[in-house]
Design an enzyme around this catalytic site. Structure first.
Site, PDB file in Angstrom:
ATOM      1  NE  ARG A 143      23.004  11.028   6.682  1.00  0.00           N
ATOM      2  CZ  ARG A 143      22.736   9.828   6.195  1.00  0.00           C
ATOM      3  NH1 ARG A 143      23.133   9.535   4.957  1.00  0.00           N
ATOM      4  NH2 ARG A 143      22.086   8.937   6.897  1.00  0.00           N
TER       5      ARG A 143
ATOM      6  NE  ARG B 157      23.699   1.184   7.141  1.00  0.00           N
ATOM      7  CZ  ARG B 157      22.588   1.098   6.415  1.00  0.00           C
ATOM      8  NH1 ARG B 157      22.246  -0.073   5.897  1.00  0.00           N
ATOM      9  NH2 ARG B 157      21.823   2.159   6.204  1.00  0.00           N
TER      10      ARG B 157
ATOM     11  CE  LYS C  50      -3.223   2.316   3.169  1.00  0.00           C
ATOM     12  NZ  LYS C  50      -4.318   2.755   2.289  1.00  0.00           N
TER      13      LYS C  50
HETATM   14  C1  MV4 Z   1       7.347   3.839   0.942  1.00  0.00           C
HETATM   15  C2  MV4 Z   1       6.760   5.090   0.699  1.00  0.00           C
HETATM   16  C3  MV4 Z   1       5.378   5.146   0.594  1.00  0.00           C
HETATM   17  N1  MV4 Z   1       4.643   4.017   0.696  1.00  0.00           N
HETATM   18  N2  MV4 Z   1       6.570   2.738   1.041  1.00  0.00           N
HETATM   19  C4  MV4 Z   1      11.931   5.250   0.648  1.00  0.00           C
HETATM   20  C5  MV4 Z   1      13.126   4.616   1.298  1.00  0.00           C
HETATM   21  C6  MV4 Z   1      12.703   3.236   1.590  1.00  0.00           C
HETATM   22  N3  MV4 Z   1      13.393   2.648   2.697  1.00  0.00           N
HETATM   23  C7  MV4 Z   1      11.241   3.354   1.816  1.00  0.00           C
HETATM   24  N4  MV4 Z   1      10.826   4.519   1.124  1.00  0.00           N
HETATM   25  C8  MV4 Z   1       9.491   4.774   0.969  1.00  0.00           C
HETATM   26  N5  MV4 Z   1       8.673   3.689   1.083  1.00  0.00           N
HETATM   27  C9  MV4 Z   1       5.245   2.841   0.911  1.00  0.00           C
HETATM   28  N6  MV4 Z   1       4.511   1.726   1.001  1.00  0.00           N
HETATM   29  C10 MV4 Z   1       7.593   6.216   0.602  1.00  0.00           C
HETATM   30  C11 MV4 Z   1       8.968   6.054   0.714  1.00  0.00           C
HETATM   31  C12 MV4 Z   1       9.746   7.258   0.558  1.00  0.00           C
HETATM   32  C13 MV4 Z   1      10.408   7.832   1.641  1.00  0.00           C
HETATM   33  C14 MV4 Z   1      10.357   7.253   2.903  1.00  0.00           C
HETATM   34  C15 MV4 Z   1      11.006   7.833   3.966  1.00  0.00           C
HETATM   35  C16 MV4 Z   1      11.722   9.023   3.782  1.00  0.00           C
HETATM   36  C17 MV4 Z   1      11.769   9.623   2.543  1.00  0.00           C
HETATM   37  C18 MV4 Z   1      11.125   9.025   1.456  1.00  0.00           C
HETATM   38  C19 MV4 Z   1      11.191   9.652   0.204  1.00  0.00           C
HETATM   39  C20 MV4 Z   1      10.545   9.061  -0.844  1.00  0.00           C
HETATM   40  C21 MV4 Z   1       9.831   7.873  -0.678  1.00  0.00           C
END
Ligand code: MV4
Length: 449
Positions: A337, A291, A200
């Site tokens: 950073r 890590r 989702k």
């Molecule tokens: C998502 C999301 C929206 N919905 N998953 C980006 C890094 C990765 N570890 C997970 N990410 C995301 N997963 C769902 N189901 C939006 C992101 C995302 C994001 C998450 C945290 C911080 C910045 C972000 C920037 C773009 C997209």
């Protein structure tokens, strides 16, 4: 205790590990590429071994060279830092087979968490909430059926991915076949594994992560959360602890769930549980990083605990010396950073630093391996320094960060300092009012600059 530790990394994190070793009285071996001959880790380690040409694949990712360096120098353990070989189950395995202690979790646990799909399934089984989603997609029909059940928009993610690579938003059924195929191809090209799954889609989430540590005697503790929502192109720019969005009750409840789950899988060493927070402040497990992370210092600032030191002590068979519930968070910490980047294109900009003056004073910590006349090589990531502050509360931390940024002088290359100053001065940032799209307001082309 280990008689000698080899640090299989470069830059600020190699120096950070050497600091912990010095305080523990453990001699260190630095390994370096030809591009890092004049680096501070080489200078401050007790011994240094050149492991190859500048390209990472020929040096910091060269398992045979690193193991040889450990054997020649008589090191007993290897600290991988972050990046490079830190989350390679293969490398952890080779260390073990070579009678060297890998300072990190067991290879099986690295493998489990490296497979985002298996990790999700296991953490769900152990009681953590996950977003509605699927197993690995095996056919287009199945994907369509499952996506309808979840409800559009959905997200397709690479099972071997993480950190945002191999992800796509699927707005509707029409776009699904094409976007799933694109994601599979990208996953295959990036990770050598085309497995993808659906989840989702949360449109305006926040990124919250819990710092944990487990020992080989079955105790797991957490050190509260960090908020890492302020990112650009999946590169974190600002991190803080605690999050303005996590109250005492939530911290205790989620913390307990995480400790229980990680105790079940016998998690050892430092680690981070990454969660996504939706608009209603629900938290869902996303992935686990096995890590020590770049942003570990904000947790060190609010807990007063040297995480790297304990990571080493635990790898040597030591106990986690705290009760999970007794770790207190003192005030507020923020990290910027500072990266070398072109101010318009945000492309990493390598080159020579001509003038370098770092800020100090109460509540200010700078983790860096840069100095005046030092060179940021083009072969590695563009992190110049981590500027970390602590204050009695969030407003004080923000004021302290603003003045520290003002007093950070880096000349000769372009840096992200102006962006950080803008963020600290932003009314929405100050109010804690932001999501993952926050930085898109800052750039002309709207892509998160
Ligand atoms: C998502 C999301 C929206 N919905 N998953 C980006 C890094 C990765 N570890 C997970 N990410 C995301 N997963 C769902 N189901 C939006 C992101 C995302 C994001 C998450 C945290 C911080 C910045 C972000 C920037 C773009 C997209």
């Amino acid at each position: 205790m280990f008689k000698k530790i080899l640090v299989a990394n470069r830059g600020e994190i190699a120096l950070r590990v050497i600091c912990a070793c010095k305080e523990l009285g453990i001699p260190t071996v630095a390994v370096y590429s030809e591009a890092d001959r004049y680096s501070l880790p080489v200078r401050f380690a007790d011994e240094a071994v050149c492991i190859g040409p500048p390209r990472s694949a020929d040096s910091y990712l060269n398992v045979a060279s690193i193991i040889s360096a450990a054997e020649i120098t008589g090191a007993e353990a290897i600290h991988p830092g972050y990046g490079f070989l830190a989350e390679s189950a293969y490398f952890a395995d080779v260390c073990e087979a070579s009678n060297l202690t890998f300072i990190g979790p067991r290879p099986e646990v690295i493998s489990l968490m490296g497979d985002k799909n298996r990790a999700r399934a296991r953490m769900k089984e152990l009681g953590l909430a996950i977003l509605p989603g699927t197993e690995v997609i095996t056919s287009e029909e199945e994907a369509l059926r499952e996506a309808e059940k979840i409800g559009f928009p959905v997200m397709v993610k690479a099972a071997a991915g993480g950190g945002g690579r191999g992800m796509r938003i699927i707005p509707s059924a029409e776009e699904l076949p094409h976007l799933v195929r694109t994601a599979q191809n990208e996953a295959k090209a990036s990770f050598g594994n085309s497995d993808v799954y659906l989840e989702k889609y949360i449109a305006a989430p926040r990124h919250i992560e819990f710092q944990v540590m487990g020992d080989s005697h079955g105790r797991v503790v957490h050190f509260g959360e960090r908020e890492c929502t302020i990112q650009r192109r999946h590169q974190k720019l600002v991190e803080e602890s605690p999050s303005t969005q996590v109250d005492e009750d939530t911290r205790r409840r989620i913390g307990r769930q995480i400790i229980k789950a990680l105790t079940e899988i016998h998690y050892t060493s430092a680690g981070t549980v990454e969660l996504l927070m939706d608009e209603k402040r629900n938290l869902y497990f996303l992935e686990m990083n096995t890590r020590i992370q770049v942003e570990h210092a904000v947790t060190e600032m609010v807990t007063g605990i040297d995480l790297v030191k304990y990571q080493i002590l635990i790898a040597a068979g030591g106990h986690v010396p705290f009760e999970g519930e007794t770790i207190n968070l003192r005030g507020h910490s923020i990290e910027c950073r500072i990266v070398a980047e072109h101010p318009e294109t945000f492309a990493p900009s390598a080159g020579k630093i001509t003038v370098f003056h770092e800020p100090g004073g109460t509540g200010v910590r700078v983790d860096t391996a840069s100095y005046a006349e030092s060179v940021i090589p083009p072969y590695y990531d563009s992190l110049i320094a981590k500027l970390v502050v602590q204050g009695k509360d969030r407003p004080e931390a923000i004021r302290r960060m603003s003045r520290a940024l003002e007093m950070f002088i880096i000349e000769g290359i372009n840096t992200s300092v102006p962006v950080h100053q803008k963020i600290m001065a932003d009314a929405d940032f100050q109010a804690g009012n932001f999501d993952t799209h926050f930085l898109t307001r800052f750039s002309r082309n709207g892509d998160g600059g």
